[in-house]
Design a protein around this motif. Structure first.
Motif, PDB file in Angstrom:
ATOM      1  N   SER A 288      -2.966   6.759   2.276  1.00  0.00           N
ATOM      2  CA  SER A 288      -3.670   5.538   1.893  1.00  0.00           C
ATOM      3  C   SER A 288      -3.140   5.059   0.547  1.00  0.00           C
ATOM      4  O   SER A 288      -2.937   5.848  -0.364  1.00  0.00           O
ATOM      5  N   THR A 289      -2.947   3.769   0.442  1.00  0.00           N
ATOM      6  CA  THR A 289      -2.344   3.199  -0.754  1.00  0.00           C
ATOM      7  C   THR A 289      -3.299   2.272  -1.488  1.00  0.00           C
ATOM      8  O   THR A 289      -4.229   1.702  -0.897  1.00  0.00           O
ATOM      9  N   ASN A 290      -3.024   2.114  -2.761  1.00  0.00           N
ATOM     10  CA  ASN A 290      -3.795   1.198  -3.587  1.00  0.00           C
ATOM     11  C   ASN A 290      -2.865   0.658  -4.662  1.00  0.00           C
ATOM     12  O   ASN A 290      -1.943   1.360  -5.112  1.00  0.00           O
TER      13      ASN A 290
ATOM     14  N   GLN B 197       0.266  -5.967  -6.362  1.00  0.00           N
ATOM     15  CA  GLN B 197      -0.118  -6.294  -4.988  1.00  0.00           C
ATOM     16  C   GLN B 197       0.799  -7.360  -4.399  1.00  0.00           C
ATOM     17  O   GLN B 197       1.023  -8.412  -5.006  1.00  0.00           O
TER      18      GLN B 197
END
Length: 114
Positions: free
Chosen positions: A55-57, A63
């Protein structure tokens, strides 16, 4: 655990770079990985993260332009940076987070010319 980041350099605005960070040891695949950056005189800021599950953030500034990924077989985390601008100029650091322990690599300089 030791981390080695590389792939930085000088690029023109609008260009791309791909950073890599290779880890030693046996905990890479069960660790979360992070990319930070720091400009002289400012606090180190989180750019992107990826959990052990993938999972990425991303920071708002990253972004849509940056992509973090990992290859557990190679014990390497990547940061693909596109559409670079001079505000992305910084020393970029990778970090491995495992339980309550953080490990930092030496940074790699990214310079974006206008």
């Amino acid at each position: 655990v030791q981390l080695q980041a590389f792939g930085g350099g000088l690029v023109q605005a609008g260009g791309s770079l791909k950073l890599s960070c290779a880890a030693s040891g046996s905990i890479f695949s069960i660790s979360n990985m992070y990319w930070y950056r720091q400009v002289p005189g400012k606090q180190r800021e989180l750019v992107a993260s990826i959990t052990r599950d993938g999972s990425t953030n991303y920071a708002d500034s990253a972004q849509g332009r940056f992509t973090i990924s990992r290859d557990n077989a190679k014990k390497t985390v990547y940061l693909q940076m596109n559409s670079l601008n001079p505000e992305d100029t910084a020393v970029y650091y990778c970090k491995l987070g495992h339980w309550l322990q953080d490990y930092w690599g030496k940074g790699t300089q990214v310079t974006v010319s206008s």
